[in-house]
Design a protein around this motif. Sequence first.
Motif, mmCIF file in Angstrom:
data_model
loop_
_atom_site.group_PDB
_atom_site.id
_atom_site.type_symbol
_atom_site.label_atom_id
_atom_site.label_comp_id
_atom_site.label_asym_id
_atom_site.label_seq_id
_atom_site.Cartn_x
_atom_site.Cartn_y
_atom_site.Cartn_z
ATOM 1 N N LEU B 338 0.948 -1.115 0.052
ATOM 2 C CA LEU B 338 -0.121 0.125 -0.032
ATOM 3 C C LEU B 338 0.805 1.155 0.246
ATOM 4 C CD1 LEU B 338 -2.929 -1.222 2.043
ATOM 5 C CD2 LEU B 338 -3.185 0.367 0.086
ATOM 6 N N HIS B 339 1.981 1.105 0.621
ATOM 7 C CA HIS B 339 2.825 2.556 0.761
ATOM 8 C C HIS B 339 3.351 2.719 -0.794
ATOM 9 C CE1 HIS B 339 3.601 3.618 4.799
ATOM 10 N NE2 HIS B 339 3.633 2.271 5.054
ATOM 11 N N LYS B 340 3.724 1.517 -1.444
ATOM 12 C CA LYS B 340 4.105 1.832 -2.796
ATOM 13 C C LYS B 340 2.948 2.564 -3.704
ATOM 14 C CE LYS B 340 7.974 -0.754 -4.128
ATOM 15 N NZ LYS B 340 8.541 -2.080 -3.477
ATOM 16 N N ALA B 341 1.736 1.770 -3.523
ATOM 17 C CA ALA B 341 0.317 2.280 -4.189
ATOM 18 C C ALA B 341 0.164 3.844 -3.861
ATOM 19 C CB ALA B 341 -0.676 1.422 -3.956
ATOM 20 N N VAL B 342 0.403 4.062 -2.657
ATOM 21 C CA VAL B 342 0.253 5.592 -2.231
ATOM 22 C C VAL B 342 1.299 6.542 -2.845
ATOM 23 C CG1 VAL B 342 0.258 7.222 -0.292
ATOM 24 C CG2 VAL B 342 -0.955 5.127 -0.086
ATOM 25 N N ASP B 343 2.481 6.087 -2.873
ATOM 26 C CA ASP B 343 3.459 6.743 -3.664
ATOM 27 C C ASP B 343 3.010 6.987 -5.254
ATOM 28 O OD1 ASP B 343 6.187 8.004 -4.029
ATOM 29 O OD2 ASP B 343 6.605 5.935 -5.072
ATOM 30 N N MET B 344 2.670 5.999 -5.720
ATOM 31 C CA MET B 344 2.161 5.873 -7.034
ATOM 32 C C MET B 344 1.128 6.966 -7.354
ATOM 33 S SD MET B 344 1.618 2.255 -8.833
ATOM 34 C CE MET B 344 0.381 2.105 -10.392
ATOM 35 N N PHE B 345 0.015 6.970 -6.371
ATOM 36 C CA PHE B 345 -1.141 7.669 -6.706
ATOM 37 C C PHE B 345 -1.106 9.073 -6.080
ATOM 38 C CE2 PHE B 345 -2.758 3.572 -8.132
ATOM 39 C CZ PHE B 345 -3.479 3.923 -9.241
ATOM 40 N N GLY B 346 -0.162 9.259 -5.268
ATOM 41 C CA GLY B 346 -0.058 10.410 -4.674
ATOM 42 C C GLY B 346 0.071 11.688 -5.510
ATOM 43 N N ALA B 347 1.017 11.599 -6.486
ATOM 44 C CA ALA B 347 1.136 12.600 -7.239
ATOM 45 C C ALA B 347 -0.040 13.038 -8.099
ATOM 46 C CB ALA B 347 2.426 12.238 -8.189
#
Lengths: 224, 487
Positions: B338-347
């Motif tokens: 989820l951390h990766k996904a959050v990094d991915m979609f955060g932008a």
Amino acid sequence: MELLLVEDDAVFGKAIQRGLLEAGHHCDWVRSGENGFDLARSHRFDVIVLDLMLPGMNGMTVLKALRDMGHRTPILVLTALGTVDERVAGLNAGADDYLVKPFAFPELIARLDAIGRRMQPRPSSVNSVGELELNLTNRRVSRQGKELDLTPTEFSLLEYLMRFAGQVVTRKMLCEHLWESNWDGATNIIEVHINRLRGKIDKGFDRPLIQTVRGRGYCLSGER
Amino acid sequence: MNTVWSVVIEFARRCWQWLFTLTHTLRFRLMLWNAVTLLLTALIALFGLKMGVQYFLLREVDQKLEQDLRETNLAFTEPFFDFDDPSFAPLFDQLNRKAMGRVSEQWYCRFLDGELPRWKSINTPVPLPNLSESGVKNYEAETIGSFRVMQFHKKNLVPPLIIQAGISLTSLQEELDDFNLLVLLSLGGLLLISPWIGYWLAGRTTKSVGAVIRTASQLNPEQLQQRLPERGSGDELDQLAKTVNELLDRIAHHMQVRRDFLANAAHELRTPLAAIRSSVEVALTGQRSAEEYQELLGAVIDESGALENLVNHILLLAETEFDAGHQHAERIDLSQLLHKAVDMFGAVAEVKTIDFQAELSDNIEVFGERQHLRQVVNNLLDNAIKFTPEAGRVTVRLNRHDAERQAILEVEDTGIGISEKDLPFVFDRFFRADNARSREAVHKGTGLGLSICRAVTEAHRGQIQVRSQLGSGTTFRVTLPLADEAP
């Protein structure tokens, strides 16, 4: 590089051969497993691009036969069957890499380069493209000597683009590299991240280093 | 000669086959049971009857003998016995007359002094039945040879006499033989009839099984509207019919879903195909500038991408459905994923000025397929950001429910929401909520995102739920079983 392409489909094979030739590689193309097997034994190639679904002797058989003979030429396998089982079976049989059809042509080039590079010594810790410098050891990036503050994601993104400087890197490749994720939704996530990176490395400079290649991906290039 | 033999052999083979088929039916087995039960019951009943008849006939004989003995006993008026004494003549006459009258029974009477015969009536059979070896018991009948014999010890007489009377059992035996013949005939009759009765009874029982077989044999994937007759009797066969009908309902529904999916998939594939075809056709007609070619071929690449996505999603759905065994399952740190996904979609959220909050507990591990679970997380986050207007908020939470050993993932947005009418269908394949926003190009997707989420979640023995209010937001909640503690 000296390449051998084993692919039975006439249209697809021709397109790939032409693309590889234009990318500056030498490419022999055969359309059956038997011919591929014979040619692989009689000539020396840097990489063999092998389709799995071939009439007669299929790709998996060729792959196994070559490896059983102790043949060590790197092999990149192409297939339309993308299930995990298939991939695992291919890699277990001795393939060096795996590409599922359909794929973006730049990805094939990049993977071939990666396989070729694996044979060579490690690159230095400092990379540069034009006036942009990236230091892998202290993770610093500067352009025209001016230090740029990048987030870890942006740094990885730039580092990957730099690895394939001058070549097109597809969105899929970037997505897999950054998040190990094969995102194919309609939202163009990579574009958003690229734009943020552009905001840091290209904004305020007269010449943009990151170019968008429509329908294919992005290219980092120091040349005009 | 050979042909005759082959015909005979063929006939025998056919008979054997017929017998084999017949004897392996449920009806035949039930028939056997029925017939055997019927025969056994009849056998016991007839045997009982025979014994009864025999008993009553003998008792009748015994009563007669006892009466005769008592009469004879009373006839002794003197306290002594003398064969030559004329006063005994009437007694002898009377006994002889009785013997004459009952000649058909071979009735006789005789007097013995110990073992010594002193007098016997006429018609006394020769040789006489011996005296009972067990001694003389008064008025107790015994079967000696073919005679029924009864004795009386007259001890107060001088000399003491044993008075014996007997009746031949030959005629009684004949009657009994007649009766036995009757019994045998009835048994033979029953033996002939009972299989047919059994067959008929079995037929009545297995009739509904036959209906099940007939209906089932008419079923094929294209013709699933046939149903078994339910008689409402509530017995086992009725329950079987009901169960089979329910199964058929489910299969029919499943097939319908399949058909719809196939039709929808073909339809969805057509759109990018049509775009590719027309772009190429336009490119091939007439001379165009390099820019125009670039433009048209760019469109072809874009649409190929859409086509590829759709095919990938369809394959992913198929893979999830058919690889429920999790051949490639591994331990996955959901928190990291989820951390990766959050990094991915955060932008992306940042660009849309969406307040993107992540409240993620650490070290939450589940067992499953990494790529599939990523797809779930990515789809949910993408949807949330896609359908939330600027300045909205998207919150992603990951928690563990220790008591139920579950990982709980929630993706909450303040987006456009889903109408109550659409809510039950959001997980259906190719379902797209029919509102203006979802038709905008920016929201274009394959229409399979949420069905993939559901398929993957269920394949991981988890659940996905949705809560939504039109205009104020949507929350998706995924629960997955936690991986067992590391050993």
